[in-house]
Design a protein around this motif. Sequence first.
Motif, PDB file in Angstrom:
ATOM      1  N   ASP A  27       0.993  -1.144  -0.012  1.00  0.00           N
ATOM      2  CA  ASP A  27      -0.032   0.145   0.022  1.00  0.00           C
ATOM      3  C   ASP A  27       0.925   1.282  -0.056  1.00  0.00           C
ATOM      4  O   ASP A  27       0.231   2.061  -0.691  1.00  0.00           O
ATOM      5  N   THR A  28       1.773   1.191   0.852  1.00  0.00           N
ATOM      6  CA  THR A  28       2.878   2.547   0.782  1.00  0.00           C
ATOM      7  C   THR A  28       3.774   2.721  -0.264  1.00  0.00           C
ATOM      8  O   THR A  28       3.928   3.805  -0.529  1.00  0.00           O
ATOM      9  N   ALA A  29       4.298   1.476  -0.518  1.00  0.00           N
ATOM     10  CA  ALA A  29       5.556   1.513  -1.733  1.00  0.00           C
ATOM     11  C   ALA A  29       5.066   1.515  -3.193  1.00  0.00           C
ATOM     12  O   ALA A  29       3.774   1.022  -3.560  1.00  0.00           O
ATOM     13  N   GLN A  30       5.641   2.451  -4.038  1.00  0.00           N
ATOM     14  CA  GLN A  30       5.062   2.455  -5.336  1.00  0.00           C
ATOM     15  C   GLN A  30       5.379   1.351  -6.082  1.00  0.00           C
ATOM     16  O   GLN A  30       6.754   0.575  -5.744  1.00  0.00           O
ATOM     17  N   PRO A  31       4.783   0.699  -7.115  1.00  0.00           N
ATOM     18  CA  PRO A  31       4.905  -0.569  -7.613  1.00  0.00           C
ATOM     19  C   PRO A  31       6.161  -0.570  -8.445  1.00  0.00           C
ATOM     20  O   PRO A  31       6.420   0.357  -8.966  1.00  0.00           O
ATOM     21  N   ARG A  32       7.128  -2.003  -8.364  1.00  0.00           N
ATOM     22  CA  ARG A  32       8.121  -1.749  -9.262  1.00  0.00           C
ATOM     23  C   ARG A  32       8.039  -2.697 -10.478  1.00  0.00           C
ATOM     24  O   ARG A  32       8.553  -2.590 -11.449  1.00  0.00           O
ATOM     25  N   ILE A  33       6.822  -3.520 -10.177  1.00  0.00           N
ATOM     26  CA  ILE A  33       6.489  -4.665 -11.278  1.00  0.00           C
ATOM     27  C   ILE A  33       4.909  -4.706 -11.187  1.00  0.00           C
ATOM     28  O   ILE A  33       4.424  -4.816 -10.093  1.00  0.00           O
ATOM     29  N   ILE A  34       4.425  -4.456 -12.393  1.00  0.00           N
ATOM     30  CA  ILE A  34       2.968  -4.657 -12.642  1.00  0.00           C
ATOM     31  C   ILE A  34       2.757  -5.641 -13.778  1.00  0.00           C
ATOM     32  O   ILE A  34       3.194  -5.697 -14.738  1.00  0.00           O
ATOM     33  N   VAL A  35       1.981  -7.052 -13.231  1.00  0.00           N
ATOM     34  CA  VAL A  35       1.553  -7.926 -14.204  1.00  0.00           C
ATOM     35  C   VAL A  35       0.184  -7.839 -14.270  1.00  0.00           C
ATOM     36  O   VAL A  35      -0.556  -8.212 -12.952  1.00  0.00           O
ATOM     37  N   GLU A  36      -0.341  -7.500 -15.259  1.00  0.00           N
ATOM     38  CA  GLU A  36      -2.017  -7.117 -15.512  1.00  0.00           C
ATOM     39  C   GLU A  36      -2.782  -7.874 -16.628  1.00  0.00           C
ATOM     40  O   GLU A  36      -2.421  -7.622 -17.618  1.00  0.00           O
ATOM     41  N   HIS A  37      -3.556  -8.979 -15.911  1.00  0.00           N
ATOM     42  CA  HIS A  37      -4.113  -9.810 -16.782  1.00  0.00           C
ATOM     43  C   HIS A  37      -3.587 -10.260 -17.848  1.00  0.00           C
ATOM     44  O   HIS A  37      -3.856 -10.243 -19.153  1.00  0.00           O
ATOM     45  N   VAL A  38      -2.530 -10.894 -17.621  1.00  0.00           N
ATOM     46  CA  VAL A  38      -1.595 -11.339 -18.519  1.00  0.00           C
ATOM     47  C   VAL A  38      -1.792 -12.967 -18.993  1.00  0.00           C
ATOM     48  O   VAL A  38      -1.924 -13.865 -17.945  1.00  0.00           O
ATOM     49  N   SER A  39      -1.942 -13.215 -20.020  1.00  0.00           N
ATOM     50  CA  SER A  39      -1.978 -14.667 -20.723  1.00  0.00           C
ATOM     51  C   SER A  39      -1.034 -14.711 -21.914  1.00  0.00           C
ATOM     52  O   SER A  39      -0.675 -13.791 -22.568  1.00  0.00           O
ATOM     53  N   LYS A  40      -0.531 -15.993 -21.962  1.00  0.00           N
ATOM     54  CA  LYS A  40       0.654 -16.270 -22.830  1.00  0.00           C
ATOM     55  C   LYS A  40       0.434 -17.853 -23.157  1.00  0.00           C
ATOM     56  O   LYS A  40       0.019 -18.902 -22.674  1.00  0.00           O
ATOM     57  N   TRP A  41       0.603 -17.842 -24.599  1.00  0.00           N
ATOM     58  CA  TRP A  41       0.367 -19.289 -25.344  1.00  0.00           C
ATOM     59  C   TRP A  41       1.583 -19.563 -26.179  1.00  0.00           C
ATOM     60  O   TRP A  41       2.386 -18.631 -26.411  1.00  0.00           O
ATOM     61  N   PHE A  42       1.872 -20.649 -26.058  1.00  0.00           N
ATOM     62  CA  PHE A  42       2.986 -21.279 -27.156  1.00  0.00           C
ATOM     63  C   PHE A  42       2.380 -22.370 -28.076  1.00  0.00           C
ATOM     64  O   PHE A  42       1.424 -23.140 -27.769  1.00  0.00           O
ATOM     65  N   ASN A  43       3.231 -22.603 -29.344  1.00  0.00           N
ATOM     66  CA  ASN A  43       2.738 -23.379 -30.194  1.00  0.00           C
ATOM     67  C   ASN A  43       3.352 -24.939 -29.754  1.00  0.00           C
ATOM     68  O   ASN A  43       4.467 -24.748 -29.594  1.00  0.00           O
ATOM     69  N   LYS A  44       2.630 -25.724 -29.907  1.00  0.00           N
ATOM     70  CA  LYS A  44       3.166 -27.314 -29.336  1.00  0.00           C
ATOM     71  C   LYS A  44       2.974 -27.875 -30.638  1.00  0.00           C
ATOM     72  O   LYS A  44       2.032 -28.426 -30.986  1.00  0.00           O
ATOM     73  N   ARG A  45       4.075 -28.434 -31.383  1.00  0.00           N
ATOM     74  CA  ARG A  45       4.028 -29.080 -32.816  1.00  0.00           C
ATOM     75  C   ARG A  45       3.816 -30.657 -32.326  1.00  0.00           C
ATOM     76  O   ARG A  45       4.227 -31.189 -31.286  1.00  0.00           O
ATOM     77  N   SER A  46       3.051 -31.296 -33.186  1.00  0.00           N
ATOM     78  CA  SER A  46       2.935 -32.655 -33.177  1.00  0.00           C
ATOM     79  C   SER A  46       3.987 -33.549 -33.526  1.00  0.00           C
ATOM     80  O   SER A  46       4.270 -34.555 -33.083  1.00  0.00           O
ATOM     81  N   SER A  47       4.912 -32.885 -34.331  1.00  0.00           N
ATOM     82  CA  SER A  47       6.195 -33.639 -34.717  1.00  0.00           C
ATOM     83  C   SER A  47       7.211 -33.738 -33.469  1.00  0.00           C
ATOM     84  O   SER A  47       7.166 -33.016 -32.531  1.00  0.00           O
ATOM     85  N   ARG A  48       7.600 -35.083 -33.468  1.00  0.00           N
ATOM     86  CA  ARG A  48       8.354 -35.523 -32.328  1.00  0.00           C
ATOM     87  C   ARG A  48       9.958 -34.882 -32.189  1.00  0.00           C
ATOM     88  O   ARG A  48      10.482 -34.688 -31.090  1.00  0.00           O
ATOM     89  N   SER A  49      10.336 -34.417 -33.547  1.00  0.00           N
ATOM     90  CA  SER A  49      11.600 -33.933 -33.343  1.00  0.00           C
ATOM     91  C   SER A  49      11.606 -32.905 -34.842  1.00  0.00           C
ATOM     92  O   SER A  49      10.827 -32.769 -35.537  1.00  0.00           O
ATOM     93  N   MET A  50      12.727 -31.939 -34.892  1.00  0.00           N
ATOM     94  CA  MET A  50      13.035 -31.399 -36.096  1.00  0.00           C
ATOM     95  C   MET A  50      13.362 -31.854 -37.242  1.00  0.00           C
ATOM     96  O   MET A  50      12.865 -31.757 -38.385  1.00  0.00           O
ATOM     97  N   LYS A  51      13.803 -33.325 -37.143  1.00  0.00           N
ATOM     98  CA  LYS A  51      13.956 -34.206 -38.267  1.00  0.00           C
ATOM     99  C   LYS A  51      12.469 -34.512 -38.766  1.00  0.00           C
ATOM    100  O   LYS A  51      12.253 -34.618 -39.933  1.00  0.00           O
ATOM    101  N   ASP A  52      11.726 -35.036 -37.852  1.00  0.00           N
ATOM    102  CA  ASP A  52      10.277 -35.248 -38.208  1.00  0.00           C
ATOM    103  C   ASP A  52       9.559 -34.119 -38.883  1.00  0.00           C
ATOM    104  O   ASP A  52       8.855 -34.321 -39.908  1.00  0.00           O
ATOM    105  N   ALA A  53       9.549 -32.871 -38.355  1.00  0.00           N
ATOM    106  CA  ALA A  53       9.121 -31.852 -38.905  1.00  0.00           C
ATOM    107  C   ALA A  53       9.468 -31.748 -40.400  1.00  0.00           C
ATOM    108  O   ALA A  53       8.909 -31.238 -41.281  1.00  0.00           O
ATOM    109  N   PHE A  54      10.754 -31.683 -40.695  1.00  0.00           N
ATOM    110  CA  PHE A  54      11.652 -31.425 -41.985  1.00  0.00           C
ATOM    111  C   PHE A  54      10.896 -32.601 -43.044  1.00  0.00           C
ATOM    112  O   PHE A  54      10.639 -32.117 -43.881  1.00  0.00           O
ATOM    113  N   ILE A  55      10.891 -33.708 -42.342  1.00  0.00           N
ATOM    114  CA  ILE A  55      10.267 -34.827 -43.362  1.00  0.00           C
ATOM    115  C   ILE A  55       9.118 -34.827 -43.753  1.00  0.00           C
ATOM    116  O   ILE A  55       8.693 -34.810 -44.925  1.00  0.00           O
ATOM    117  N   ASN A  56       8.218 -34.118 -42.889  1.00  0.00           N
ATOM    118  CA  ASN A  56       6.768 -33.727 -43.022  1.00  0.00           C
ATOM    119  C   ASN A  56       6.586 -32.688 -44.146  1.00  0.00           C
ATOM    120  O   ASN A  56       5.843 -32.972 -44.970  1.00  0.00           O
TER     121      ASN A  56
END
Length: 248
Positions: A6-35
């Motif tokens: 309450d008394t200190a000014q915030p140094r960090i504010i995280v506000e309604h943050v959502s983050k997604w990552f893509n998860k590939r179905s290929s098991r490896s970079m080699k599989d992805a390249f072959i596909n």
Amino acid sequence: MTTTTDTAQPRIIVEHVSKWFNKRSSRSMKDAFINVVRGRPVRSQQFQALNDLSFMIGEGESVAVMGLNGSGKSTTLKLVSGVLEPDEGRVLTRGRVAGLIEVGAGFHPDLTGRENVFLNAAILGMSEAETKERFDEIVAFSEIGDFIDQEVKHYSSGMFMRLAFSVAIHVHLDVLLVDEVLAVGDAPFRAKCNAKLKELAAQGVTMMVVSHSKGQVKDLCTRGIVIKKGVKIFDGPIDEAVEVLEGK
């Protein structure tokens, strides 16, 4: 439960943050390249690492971000450091921020330790004059010795960590972000690092710590934020946060 300062000014504010990552179905970079070569679709599905996460950290607070593997705590730290950007919401920081996110991050393997000290210090916002003034302290704390003039590609992971940590804590900083990096190194050096972190906290540096070590977070932090599958489930006193994490 949510705790804010309450008394200190915030140094960090995280506000309604959502983050997604893509998860590939290929098991490896080699599989992805072959596909790709065979004209097969490379399917991917989205994984939500963080879901509507909000909290504030006030000036001078030491806060642990806790959770099991895959909970989203390291993603949170990388968003605060600026390494990642949120897909939704916003992350704000005030003051000079130094992050110990990955061992040796920002080091150029073909440069010497000495050259990397100046490079990393510049990345963290230090002038060349400031770095020269603190250079001997940085090297002494890191315990690198004569290896300071060797190319860092010949360093062990422990040497990387010691030098990276030493540079970060000798910057004139307002916020220090610490990931599991302190798990690397021998016991005497870890104890020295913890003592230095306590010293910085006593000087009013704001700290955000990600660690699996319950003893370490209790020692360094007064507040804990617990994340489970990308959702904040607790924000309050560190002892209670540890109990929540342990399922008590």
